[in-house]
Write an enzyme that holds these catalytic residues in place. Structure first.
Site, PDB file in Angstrom:
ATOM      1  N   PRO A   9    -116.163-136.132  46.275  1.00 31.12           N
ATOM      2  CA  PRO A   9    -114.855-135.584  46.603  1.00 31.12           C
ATOM      3  C   PRO A   9    -113.781-135.825  45.553  1.00 31.12           C
ATOM      4  CG  PRO A   9    -115.447-137.411  48.051  1.00 31.12           C
ATOM      5  CD  PRO A   9    -116.665-137.046  47.289  1.00 31.12           C
ATOM      6  N   ASN A  10    -113.012-134.774  45.338  1.00 37.86           N
ATOM      7  CA  ASN A  10    -111.829-134.750  44.455  1.00 37.86           C
ATOM      8  C   ASN A  10    -112.154-134.728  42.970  1.00 37.86           C
ATOM      9  OD1 ASN A  10    -109.779-134.767  46.526  1.00 37.86           O
ATOM     10  ND2 ASN A  10    -110.400-136.862  46.946  1.00 37.86           N
ATOM     11  N   ARG A  17    -105.063-133.878  37.182  1.00 36.19           N
ATOM     12  CA  ARG A  17    -104.180-134.875  37.804  1.00 36.19           C
ATOM     13  C   ARG A  17    -104.591-136.278  37.365  1.00 36.19           C
ATOM     14  NH1 ARG A  17    -104.101-132.368  43.242  1.00 36.19           N
ATOM     15  NH2 ARG A  17    -103.677-130.192  42.768  1.00 36.19           N
ATOM     16  N   TYR A  22    -108.122-141.121  35.130  1.00 38.60           N
ATOM     17  CA  TYR A  22    -109.414-140.433  34.996  1.00 38.60           C
ATOM     18  C   TYR A  22    -109.574-139.654  33.696  1.00 38.60           C
ATOM     19  CZ  TYR A  22    -109.863-141.748  39.854  1.00 38.60           C
ATOM     20  OH  TYR A  22    -109.941-142.481  41.005  1.00 38.60           O
ATOM     21  N   ASN A  73    -122.017-139.417  40.982  1.00 33.94           N
ATOM     22  CA  ASN A  73    -120.742-140.101  41.174  1.00 33.94           C
ATOM     23  C   ASN A  73    -120.306-139.764  42.594  1.00 33.94           C
ATOM     24  OD1 ASN A  73    -118.192-141.109  41.332  1.00 33.94           O
ATOM     25  ND2 ASN A  73    -117.535-140.364  39.316  1.00 33.94           N
ATOM     26  N   ALA A  76    -115.183-141.361  46.354  1.00 31.95           N
ATOM     27  CA  ALA A  76    -114.762-142.260  47.443  1.00 31.95           C
ATOM     28  C   ALA A  76    -115.899-142.589  48.403  1.00 31.95           C
ATOM     29  CB  ALA A  76    -113.589-141.637  48.200  1.00 31.95           C
ATOM     30  N   HIS A  79    -117.918-146.010  48.594  1.00 31.62           N
ATOM     31  CA  HIS A  79    -117.514-147.215  49.313  1.00 31.62           C
ATOM     32  C   HIS A  79    -117.714-147.108  50.825  1.00 31.62           C
ATOM     33  CE1 HIS A  79    -115.839-147.673  45.376  1.00 31.62           C
ATOM     34  NE2 HIS A  79    -115.021-146.646  45.559  1.00 31.62           N
ATOM     35  N   ASP A  86    -128.677-143.379  52.631  1.00 28.63           N
ATOM     36  CA  ASP A  86    -129.947-143.070  53.294  1.00 28.63           C
ATOM     37  C   ASP A  86    -130.620-141.865  52.646  1.00 28.63           C
ATOM     38  OD1 ASP A  86    -129.533-145.182  55.001  1.00 28.63           O
ATOM     39  OD2 ASP A  86    -128.978-143.959  56.740  1.00 28.63           O
ATOM     40  N   GLU A  97    -126.110-144.269  39.348  1.00 26.78           N
ATOM     41  CA  GLU A  97    -124.735-144.089  39.835  1.00 26.78           C
ATOM     42  C   GLU A  97    -123.772-144.245  38.664  1.00 26.78           C
ATOM     43  OE1 GLU A  97    -123.744-145.768  43.688  1.00 26.78           O
ATOM     44  OE2 GLU A  97    -121.939-146.636  42.808  1.00 26.78           O
ATOM     45  N   HIS A  99    -119.495-144.050  37.384  1.00 23.93           N
ATOM     46  CA  HIS A  99    -118.077-143.992  37.732  1.00 23.93           C
ATOM     47  C   HIS A  99    -117.241-143.933  36.474  1.00 23.93           C
ATOM     48  CE1 HIS A  99    -118.756-144.749  41.948  1.00 23.93           C
ATOM     49  NE2 HIS A  99    -119.651-145.651  41.586  1.00 23.93           N
ATOM     50  N   ARG A 106    -110.084-152.511  40.038  1.00 28.29           N
ATOM     51  CA  ARG A 106    -109.163-151.753  40.882  1.00 28.29           C
ATOM     52  C   ARG A 106    -109.002-152.431  42.255  1.00 28.29           C
ATOM     53  NH1 ARG A 106    -110.483-145.496  40.374  1.00 28.29           N
ATOM     54  NH2 ARG A 106    -108.388-145.439  41.302  1.00 28.29           N
ATOM     55  N   ARG A 110    -112.475-150.860  46.551  1.00 28.85           N
ATOM     56  CA  ARG A 110    -113.387-150.131  45.644  1.00 28.85           C
ATOM     57  C   ARG A 110    -114.459-151.041  45.039  1.00 28.85           C
ATOM     58  NH1 ARG A 110    -110.631-145.182  44.860  1.00 28.85           N
ATOM     59  NH2 ARG A 110    -108.379-145.448  44.886  1.00 28.85           N
TER      60      ARG A 110
HETATM   61  O1  CA2 Z   1    -114.166-144.107  38.984  1.00 27.96           O
HETATM   62  C1  CA2 Z   1    -114.781-143.238  39.617  1.00 27.96           C
HETATM   63  O2  CA2 Z   1    -115.531-142.424  39.070  1.00 27.96           O
HETATM   64  C2  CA2 Z   1    -114.589-143.142  41.129  1.00 27.96           C
HETATM   65  O3  CA2 Z   1    -115.839-142.744  41.693  1.00 27.96           O
HETATM   66  C3  CA2 Z   1    -113.550-142.048  41.354  1.00 27.96           C
HETATM   67  C4  CA2 Z   1    -113.192-141.870  42.836  1.00 27.96           C
HETATM   68  C5  CA2 Z   1    -112.806-143.208  43.452  1.00 27.96           C
HETATM   69  O4  CA2 Z   1    -112.579-143.032  44.856  1.00 27.96           O
HETATM   70  C6  CA2 Z   1    -113.861-144.269  43.235  1.00 27.96           C
HETATM   71  O5  CA2 Z   1    -113.398-145.490  43.782  1.00 27.96           O
HETATM   72  C7  CA2 Z   1    -114.173-144.448  41.764  1.00 27.96           C
HETATM   73  C8  CA2 Z   1    -112.029-140.890  42.987  1.00 27.96           C
HETATM   74  C9  CA2 Z   1    -112.293-139.532  42.442  1.00 27.96           C
HETATM   75  C10 CA2 Z   1    -111.023-138.757  42.440  1.00 27.96           C
HETATM   76  O6  CA2 Z   1    -110.987-137.950  41.287  1.00 27.96           O
HETATM   77  C11 CA2 Z   1    -109.790-137.498  40.831  1.00 27.96           C
HETATM   78  C12 CA2 Z   1    -109.786-136.936  39.579  1.00 27.96           C
HETATM   79  C13 CA2 Z   1    -108.618-136.474  39.039  1.00 27.96           C
HETATM   80  C14 CA2 Z   1    -107.452-136.563  39.759  1.00 27.96           C
HETATM   81  C15 CA2 Z   1    -107.455-137.112  41.029  1.00 27.96           C
HETATM   82  C16 CA2 Z   1    -108.629-137.571  41.567  1.00 27.96           C
END
Ligand code: CA2
Length: 149
Positions: A9-10, A17, A22, A73, A76, A79, A86, A97, A99, A106, A110
């Site tokens: 997700p995201n 953003r 990121y 990856n 979220a 966690h 599974d 995996e 990240h 962080r 996380r």
């Molecule tokens: O560091 C990573 O790759 C994470 O998997 C990124 C997740 C975060 O919840 C994990 O704890 C660590 C969040 C992904 C959100 O991606 C965005 C990318 C650009 C702007 C906003 C969010």
């Protein structure tokens, strides 16, 4: 040989953003770089991003019959998702995996990955470059396993 590259997700927001966290690379750019590197090793990448847990679970299930390994990856869901853990375990495929960030630097929520115990290993903290490291690690693992088989 096909590698499944899954993003949770995201991650479609990459490059648009929060560049301070990121970076400025887009997900499409990262997928293209992984695909090119995999092609040089004679492999094909199937890339899939979803904000929906069940869609990610479905892709992992389908990979069992069609892919040699998985790079994920879970974002979220890393966690929280027993369902993804599974699915990875049931697929029986080697999984790496990855990240962008070093999640241990962080927020405490996380720090735990629900999914990493069923993966071969984890790469974090190197931004988009981590995906190339994950690919190299997965190819290395597959070659080692083939030699031992
Ligand atoms: O560091 C990573 O790759 C994470 O998997 C990124 C997740 C975060 O919840 C994990 O704890 C660590 C969040 C992904 C959100 O991606 C965005 C990318 C650009 C702007 C906003 C969010």
């Amino acid at each position: 040989m096909t590698i499944l590259l899954l993003n949770g997700p995201n991650l479609a927001l990459l490059g648009t953003r929060e560049p301070g966290i990121y970076g400025r690379e887009t997900l499409d750019g990262i997928v293209a770089a992984v695909t090119a590197r995999a092609a040089a090793a004679g492999m094909v990448v199937r890339a899939f991003q979803s904000d929906i847990e069940g869609e990610l679970v479905r892709e992992i299930g389908a990979a069992r019959a069609t892919c040699a390994g998985i790079i994920i990856n879970p974002a979220a869901y890393t966690h929280t998702s027993v369902a993804l853990r599974d699915a990875i375990s049931a697929a029986g495929l080697p999984c790496v995996e990855v990240h962008f960030t070093n999640t241990h630097r962080r927020e405490p929520f996380r720090h735990e990955s629900v999914t990493v115990p069923v993966c071969v290993g984890q790469i974090m903290g190197f931004g988009g470059y981590g995906y190339l490291l994950a690919l190299d690690a997965l190819i290395h693992h597959l070659q080692q396993n083939k030699e031992r088989a």
